[in-house]
Every structure is written in structure tokens, then in C-alpha cells.
Design an enzyme around this catalytic site. Sequence first.
Site, mmCIF file in Angstrom:
data_model
loop_
_atom_site.group_PDB
_atom_site.id
_atom_site.type_symbol
_atom_site.label_atom_id
_atom_site.label_comp_id
_atom_site.label_asym_id
_atom_site.label_seq_id
_atom_site.Cartn_x
_atom_site.Cartn_y
_atom_site.Cartn_z
ATOM 1 N N PRO A 145 4.753 6.949 9.803
ATOM 2 C CG PRO A 145 4.534 5.666 7.944
ATOM 3 C CD PRO A 145 5.309 5.726 9.127
ATOM 4 C CB ILE A 161 4.750 -8.186 8.538
ATOM 5 C CG1 ILE A 161 5.803 -8.599 9.383
ATOM 6 C CG2 ILE A 161 4.967 -8.751 6.886
ATOM 7 C CD1 ILE A 161 6.057 -10.252 9.532
ATOM 8 N N GLY A 191 0.797 -1.341 0.130
ATOM 9 C CA GLY A 191 -0.039 -0.050 0.096
ATOM 10 C C GLY A 191 0.816 1.352 -0.189
ATOM 11 C CB ILE A 192 2.890 2.838 2.410
ATOM 12 C CG1 ILE A 192 1.960 3.405 3.660
ATOM 13 C CG2 ILE A 192 4.134 3.828 2.569
ATOM 14 C CD1 ILE A 192 2.386 3.159 4.820
ATOM 15 C CE1 TYR A 200 4.300 -2.775 12.024
ATOM 16 C CE2 TYR A 200 3.762 -0.995 13.595
ATOM 17 C CZ TYR A 200 3.798 -1.380 12.256
ATOM 18 O OH TYR A 200 3.690 -0.639 11.156
#
Length: 246
Positions: A182, A90, A14-15, A152
Site C-alpha cells: 500500500p 507499527i 485501519g487497513i 520500517y
Amino acid sequence: MTTRVALITGGTGGIGSAIVKRMADNGHRVATNYRNEEKAREWQAQMKQVGYDIALAKGDVSTPEEAEAMVREVERQLGPVDILVNNAGITRDATFHKMSSQQWNEVINTNLNSVFNVTRPVIEGMRARRWGRVIQISSINGQKGQYGQANYAAAKAGMHGFTISLAQENAKFGITVNTVSPGYIGTDMVMAVPEEVRNKIVAQIPTGRLGSPDEIAYAVAFFIPDEASWITGANLSANGGQYMGW
Ligand code: CAA
């Protein structure tokens, strides 16, 4: 503007796709990596239909040998890499007391160890040529933490630790190293968050909406031109005001 060779990891996502397009729009020659050849070739054909000629190189960034082979393949197709955007990432969300070592390791390997694996084979060439741009795509959740994302957030915070060290080591070689963090962007990754949870998150964003991939690509492109040579070791938040660190 000078044409450079740009490698965007995870460029089919996506990004990543938005960064790939913006780099190409700005006149650079662009490559990305893939793990699944069939899906990647389909993506490449779609990009071609809208006017983008993007090079592909096979390689899983979580494996040092594959990452190095991928970099060498990009060099073979386009020439030495001048701009590296470490974007591949991910999620394996789970509250920590339920997290498996597999969930931990997959995220650390793909989101953080990948940064070593891919940057290591390009940095010597950048130093020798005395010009380079290395940009980490981190996350708001590396800055503020997130319930369900110990793996993450640890990886994403680690990416910026890498940025500020590499920035110091390479400033004298015309190489800048920066991070873009982001917030929540309208990609498959964020849409995979359960709707009820996601709605609560969106309610905390002052702009009142998710970000778009193009808004992240814009932030990445900011670091590329020669006018940005004095900006190194920065962490640029692009999060709709959800987290305002300083
Ligand atoms: N604050 C406080 N409590 C929270 C919470 C929060 N933010 N989120 C969940 N909880 C609570 C729930 O209310 C629930 O409490 P009760 O048991 O008292 O009812 C409890 O935690 C649920 O915990 P479980 O361990 O049972 O968790 P689960 O299996 O239901 O799933 C989760 C939990 C995986 C964290 C899920 O809530 C989730 O997916 N959250 C979203 C995480 C997130 O934001 N991920 C970002 C993905 S996008 C991305 O990463 C891109 C980027 O860079 C921004």
C-alpha cells in the site's frame, strides 16, 4: 465460493478492519489477534453491530510463543487456517542518526519477525491440505525507501524477500504467497505523520489523495480465489501512482 478460514493479523487496525470485513463479505470465517483485550472486545462488539462475527485470539505477533499460541487458538475456534494475511505493523519514525536500538528492534520484531512467527505455525497445515494463501502487507516505503523510516523500510522490503522465497518453496503444494504494497492510506498511522509533512507527501501522489483501507482490502482479496492460483511471488502496488516500480 468455498468458505475458508482467514487469519488477519492486526485486524483491529485501519487497513486490517477493512480486510477483515471484505474476507467475511466474501464468505470466509475470519479471525484476528489482539494484545489489549478490552479494546479488542469493544472492536468485536462494534463489528457485531454491523453484522460481522469475528473471532479473536490473544497474542503479540512479535513473540514466537505468543504467535504460535494465537494460531492454535484460532484453529480451536474456527479450524485450520487457509488464508493468512500478515498485516500487523507499527512505525517508529526517526532519522537514522537519531534512531534508538529500541525503535529499530520494535519495528523489525513487529513488522518482519512477526511474519516468521505467525507463518511458521500455519504453513505445515497448508502444505498437508495442499491449499493456502499467504499475503504480506508491505508498503510503498519498502519499495522506494522513506526519509525517517530506515527501520520500517528495511522490515517492509524484507517482507517481500520472504514472499518470493516462500512462494518458490510452496508452489507445488497449492499455496500462493504474495505481497500487497500500500501507499499512503487514510489511517491513524498516516494521520500521525505531522500535517505539514503529510501534505507534502499527498502532493506527490498522482491521484491527489490518500488511499482508503477498502482499496487495500480489494487488492488483498484479488489473490484469494482459485482463479488466482497462477499468481505467486507477486508484489501488487496500490499507491495511487506514487511509486511505479516494475
Ligand atoms: N527529504 C529531504 N529532507 C527531509 C525529508 C525528506 N523527505 N523529510 C525531512 N527532511 C529534513 C527536514 O527538512 C529537516 O531539514 P533541516 O534540518 O535542514 O531543516 C530535517 O530533515 C529534519 O530532520 P530531523 O532529524 O530533525 O527530523 P525530525 O525529528 O524533524 O523528524 C521525521 C523527521 C521523523 C522523518 C519526520 O519528518 C516524519 O515523520 N516524516 C514522515 C515519515 C513518513 O513518511 N512516515 C510514514 C508513516 S505512515 C507509514 O509508514 C505507512 C506506509 O506504509 C506508507
